[in-house]
Scaffold this active site. Structure first.
Site, mmCIF file in Angstrom:
data_model
loop_
_atom_site.group_PDB
_atom_site.id
_atom_site.type_symbol
_atom_site.label_atom_id
_atom_site.label_comp_id
_atom_site.label_asym_id
_atom_site.label_seq_id
_atom_site.Cartn_x
_atom_site.Cartn_y
_atom_site.Cartn_z
ATOM 1 N N THR A 137 11.419 1.752 19.437
ATOM 2 C CA THR A 137 11.587 0.778 20.511
ATOM 3 C C THR A 137 12.896 1.022 21.258
ATOM 4 O OG1 THR A 137 12.430 -0.705 18.796
ATOM 5 C CG2 THR A 137 10.149 -1.037 19.518
ATOM 6 N N MET A 229 14.660 -4.584 16.017
ATOM 7 C CA MET A 229 13.456 -3.788 16.282
ATOM 8 C C MET A 229 13.633 -2.355 15.789
ATOM 9 S SD MET A 229 11.819 -5.028 19.912
ATOM 10 C CE MET A 229 13.263 -4.721 20.943
ATOM 11 N N HIS A 230 14.839 -1.819 15.923
ATOM 12 C CA HIS A 230 15.091 -0.468 15.419
ATOM 13 C C HIS A 230 14.898 -0.394 13.909
ATOM 14 C CE1 HIS A 230 17.463 1.629 18.908
ATOM 15 N NE2 HIS A 230 16.238 1.298 19.225
ATOM 16 N N GLU A 231 15.301 -1.445 13.203
ATOM 17 C CA GLU A 231 15.089 -1.472 11.751
ATOM 18 C C GLU A 231 13.601 -1.375 11.423
ATOM 19 O OE1 GLU A 231 17.212 -1.398 9.077
ATOM 20 O OE2 GLU A 231 18.639 -0.871 10.660
ATOM 21 N N PHE A 234 12.413 2.596 13.727
ATOM 22 C CA PHE A 234 13.113 3.884 13.845
ATOM 23 C C PHE A 234 12.987 4.748 12.591
ATOM 24 C CE2 PHE A 234 16.340 4.830 17.306
ATOM 25 C CZ PHE A 234 16.261 6.195 17.176
#
Length: 249
Positions: A137, A229-231, A234
């Site tokens: 994201t 969101m990265h957690e 990604f």
């Protein structure tokens, strides 16, 4: 005044150009470019004679976002995009910043330009918020500033689809920016900067503070949400393989 990959050019006594020219990395955010950009804006902060900044790149490149190595380090959980606060350099700068995006603006490079007070695009250049191309994201405040500057509907398409758009295409889509042939972008930016420089510095600073106050207030919360969101998105093997296989294509 020249750092190794950022040149500071005093166009007039009150106008300074910040020229990114990391030719090795095509203006991707190498550690060298990152450090030099931060130092350049700190230099500007300490020099109250300036009234306007022109941020630009070299040849066909404005800024190319994260390096492959940098993206892989985030994917592995070693760093976060917030470790180097590039995205809000223009927003946090006291005086007006003109992003003269004469060349390609890719990912975080495009986003960094959108945080400027005035944006100029090049008809020939490619602009993309290509985060989702790699399967993660958007970060760097993209989910905030792209809708703010381009409008919600176009921003949804740009962010979800991660497509590439020529400046000429964006002009047809109704972006609110001046879109010019590449060779004319810098000259037009200088004209705008000269008009800004005619105004009292205190008034420029005061008005910019007022205009961007809502952006400065809201951005930290959005950055928190992007990190969350990265957690979620990604740290997957598919993202790692996409970064390795698709980077630069």
């Amino acid at each position: 005044m020249t750092h190794s990959v950022v040149e500071l050019i005093e166009i007039e006594s009150a106008i300074i150009q910040v020229k990114m020219q990391d030719r090795t990395h095509k203006n991707a955010f190498s550690q060298e470019l990152t450090d030099d950009l931060i130092q350049a804006f700190e230099y500007i902060r300490q020099n109250p004679k300036y009234k306007a900044v022109i941020l630009t790149g070299y040849d066909n490149y404005f800024a190319s976002g994260g390096t492959q190595e940098g993206l892989l380090r985030i994917q592995q959980g070693l760093t976060k995009f917030t470790d180097d606060n590039l995205y809000s350099l223009a927003l946090d700068c006291e005086i007006p910043v003109i992003a003269a995006m004469q060349g390609h603006g890719i990912g975080g490079g495009f986003v960094m330009g959108l945080f400027a007070d005035i944006v100029i695009l090049s008809r020939e250049s490619v602009y993309t918020a290509n985060f989702m191309k790699y399967g993660f994201t958007p970060g760097m405040g993209a989910t905030f500033i792209v809708p703010k500057k381009l409008g919600f509907s176009l921003a949804q398409e740009i962010l979800l689809n991660a497509g590439s758009y020529r400046g000429a295409d964006l002009e047809k889509r109704g972006v609110p920016f001046k879109v010019l042939p590449r060779a004319e972008v810098l000259d037009y930016a200088v004209e705008l900067a000269q008009e800004l420089a005619e105004k009292p510095r205190n008034s420029l600073v005061t008005l910019k503070d007022h205009l961007v106050a809502p952006l400065r207030d809201q951005l930290p919360r959005v950055i928190e949400q992007e990190l969350m969101m990265h957690e979620k998105t990604f740290h997957h093997e598919e993202v790692k393989s996409r970064i390795k296989g698709l980077y630069g294509n």
